[in-house]
Design an enzyme around this catalytic site. Sequence first.
Site, PDB file in Angstrom:
ATOM      1  N   TRP A   1     -90.403 -25.968  18.030  1.00  0.00           N
ATOM      2  CA  TRP A   1     -90.610 -27.096  18.952  1.00  0.00           C
ATOM      3  C   TRP A   1     -91.503 -26.693  20.121  1.00  0.00           C
ATOM      4  O   TRP A   1     -92.008 -27.541  20.857  1.00  0.00           O
ATOM      5  CB  TRP A   1     -89.262 -27.641  19.446  1.00  0.00           C
ATOM      6  N   ASP A   2     -91.717 -25.386  20.281  1.00  0.00           N
ATOM      7  CA  ASP A   2     -92.569 -24.857  21.346  1.00  0.00           C
ATOM      8  C   ASP A   2     -93.917 -25.594  21.387  1.00  0.00           C
ATOM      9  O   ASP A   2     -94.461 -25.858  22.459  1.00  0.00           O
ATOM     10  CB  ASP A   2     -92.881 -23.367  21.107  1.00  0.00           C
TER      11      ASP A   2
ATOM     12  N   GLU B   1     -79.354 -21.902  23.185  1.00  0.00           N
ATOM     13  CA  GLU B   1     -78.856 -21.415  21.885  1.00  0.00           C
ATOM     14  C   GLU B   1     -77.600 -20.560  21.986  1.00  0.00           C
ATOM     15  O   GLU B   1     -77.038 -20.159  20.965  1.00  0.00           O
ATOM     16  CB  GLU B   1     -79.963 -20.612  21.186  1.00  0.00           C
TER      17      GLU B   1
ATOM     18  N   LYS C   1     -78.681 -19.966  28.053  1.00  0.00           N
ATOM     19  CA  LYS C   1     -79.866 -19.151  27.769  1.00  0.00           C
ATOM     20  C   LYS C   1     -81.119 -19.712  28.444  1.00  0.00           C
ATOM     21  O   LYS C   1     -81.929 -18.988  28.990  1.00  0.00           O
ATOM     22  CB  LYS C   1     -80.080 -19.099  26.255  1.00  0.00           C
ATOM     23  N   GLN C   2     -81.292 -21.028  28.366  1.00  0.00           N
ATOM     24  CA  GLN C   2     -82.553 -21.621  28.830  1.00  0.00           C
ATOM     25  C   GLN C   2     -82.316 -23.058  29.280  1.00  0.00           C
ATOM     26  O   GLN C   2     -81.262 -23.641  28.987  1.00  0.00           O
ATOM     27  CB  GLN C   2     -83.579 -21.584  27.716  1.00  0.00           C
TER      28      GLN C   2
HETATM   29  O1  IFM Z   1     -88.117 -22.219  20.240  1.00  0.00           O
HETATM   30  C1  IFM Z   1     -87.613 -21.121  20.922  1.00  0.00           C
HETATM   31  C2  IFM Z   1     -86.159 -21.358  21.214  1.00  0.00           C
HETATM   32  O2  IFM Z   1     -85.989 -22.490  22.023  1.00  0.00           O
HETATM   33  C3  IFM Z   1     -85.563 -20.145  21.887  1.00  0.00           C
HETATM   34  N1  IFM Z   1     -85.727 -18.986  21.078  1.00  0.00           N
HETATM   35  C4  IFM Z   1     -87.125 -18.693  20.785  1.00  0.00           C
HETATM   36  C5  IFM Z   1     -87.787 -19.868  20.102  1.00  0.00           C
HETATM   37  C6  IFM Z   1     -89.271 -19.571  19.838  1.00  0.00           C
HETATM   38  O3  IFM Z   1     -89.975 -19.441  21.045  1.00  0.00           O
END
Ligand code: IFM
Length: 735
Positions: free
Chosen positions: A328-329, A470, A584-585
């Site tokens: 999805w990046d 995640e 995580k994010q």
């Molecule tokens: O798409 C990301 C994910 O959101 C977090 N882990 C790494 C992936 C690739 O950059």
Amino acid sequence: MINWRMEEKGFDPERISHVGNKFLTGNGYMGIRGTLPEYEKEQFVAVNLAGIYDQVGDGWREPLNAPNGLYTYVQFEGKQYRLPGGTPLLHTVSLDYRHGVFERTSSWETPKGKLTVTAERFASMREKHLLAMKYCIRCDGEGELLLTSGIDGQVWDINGPHYNEILLQGDEDQVILQAVATTHESKDQVVVCEAYTADFAAAVEPVREDRRILRRLTLQVKAGVQYHIYKYVSVYTSKDTSEYLKQAEHLVRSARDSGYDRLMEQHREEWERLWRISQVTIEGDDQAMEALNYSLYHLHCIAPRHSDHLSIAARGLSGQTYKGAVFWDTEMFMLDFFLFTEPGVAKSLLKYRIDTLEGAKKKAKHYGYQGAFYAWESQEGGYDACSDYNVTDVFTGRQMRTYFKDKQVHISAAIAHGIMRYVNYTGSYDLLAEGGAEVILECARFYYDLLLKRVNREYYELHDVIGPDEYHERVNNNAYTNRMAKFTFDSAVFLLKSLTDLGSQVEERIKRGYDIERLLKQFSDASGKLYVPEPDPVTGVIEQFDGYEKLEDVGIEEVRGRLLHEKEYWGGAYGVATHTKVIKQADVVTMLNLFSKEYREDILLKNWEYYEPRTEHGSSLSACMYAILACKCHMPDRAYPFFMKSALSDISGKGKEWAGLIYIGGTHPASSGGAYMTAVEGFAGLHTEEGMLKATSCLPSHWTRMEFHAICQGRLYRIEVTQKDSQIMDLGELM
Ligand code: IFM
């Protein structure tokens, strides 16, 4: 003034991997890690190819690295001078990131005085199949010099070897060498041709080693004289054209005829053309300006300009990490840069998703759903390369079950969002007509099938998912996922209502394939009744998922302190973060960025304040989301460190290199794209209102002025933003 030269002095074997990423060159067709000509697979050399993959046994399916046609080393008076090994007197690597030119200079002490090797190379931006290198040797004393150069077929693979065989051949004079490598799985072929010229006379002998075809030039060097060889390397695969063997040879021959300087000139012209539109000028902060333009350099290096339906991998073209797969990046973090500066590339990225719709439908079917469930880690045809075991446990060495492939259902919405972003920004329905409409409808059908309704509740829910964070797997009603699913329903409804605007052919096609009335009813109902967590009436905080509030509320450092091993994975069943609020994010914050207009500014701020201290920023996708939301809260100075973290991610090399025992290093294009979005959409506040570009200044307090260009609906604009105001100048239609 931008210093377009990035440099590292001194040699540190520990930094080989980082330097390989930081000094990457590329042209979208291939990426060449910033490694030295004498390096071999142990030093992570990679000529990484876009969009071609192979699998060996049960290993991960990953992209191919081509045989290395740049391979070269020297021997003087019987001793090899090469790195790693030995201590050079001097060693510098540099990158001209305005023009994608990598250079190394190293000197060694020899019994006959100082020996200096300089090598400069580029991946041609004009001719996507071509690499060129100028290699120069100079010695203070006289003596016998052996220069060995050719093609190294012993390539670095993470899950290889991917070539069952490599056929090596050279012509009689050893001027043109060729390696034809055949892949294990699909028997695709990669052909590398290499040719050289030299400005000196030398005895030439062939050298054959395991998977290497080389030539050795022997000459007596004179003190203080510079000796040059020029190498031309072409790379083709059997997927490019049926004439790949012929074309590879033809290209090195014509490159050799053109000569290095001419090729360099053409290559530089192409880069200048790109920067004319994409360069961002920042007055008052050279470091930020350089870091940002360096980030854009990386996006340019991986843009698939040679194709009209190819996307970009999460680690760009820096190697096989993350299986060279598209995440999805691309849609959520990289798309805007291309949309604003090269809409043709933006379209290609999305056409890749149209082309892979069948793969997404297959995946949905596999899990028992209708519609399109896009691959979490997408390779060609939409094949999902994500394994069930994405992390290796550091303690037991066993693979850990992760549910990224099965449960990150937000991926399909990211694609619908990308398509709608393109449609709304360009004002063009071409992408919808070319298959984008079906993508949106199929994504909506997928979410429709995922909806759950409890007997005694009126609304719909989405259970058992993973949001952007995640570390918390298999949760219910992740705010981001639910809101994105709602967005997908709304987009599908919009589409079904505007069929006549798409042209009669498309209208016909959709009417033939779908029951419009039924879908309109279903999607409108779904959008209206899908539960999206609301801000808490007292705190204003939106709960990331059901039950998040009840998790242990503990600081990031406390959680880090609980690690028993530095590479231990924080998420999964027993991870240190799993039972805590540490994420995580950016998750809720990402949702708020996308739908900021639906919330009051104090709600945006409260969520920013709440989630930031609980975010590990363990993904390079995180910092930019906090930076952008901080701008939406009119806090540019608080956005600034997050912006810099994103812009510097490939310079600082501080990103995570391991997930458990799995190597995840490489470049971070999503972070680069996020830095661009922060600068242009955050600090300069660029947005559209009814198809018109608008900018709203929100510059960090030490920035005095920003200037950049953007393409919108076929016209080029120059945007200037100061602390006080902003101006948008229409430079006319793009030719
Ligand atoms: O798409 C990301 C994910 O959101 C977090 N882990 C790494 C992936 C690739 O950059």
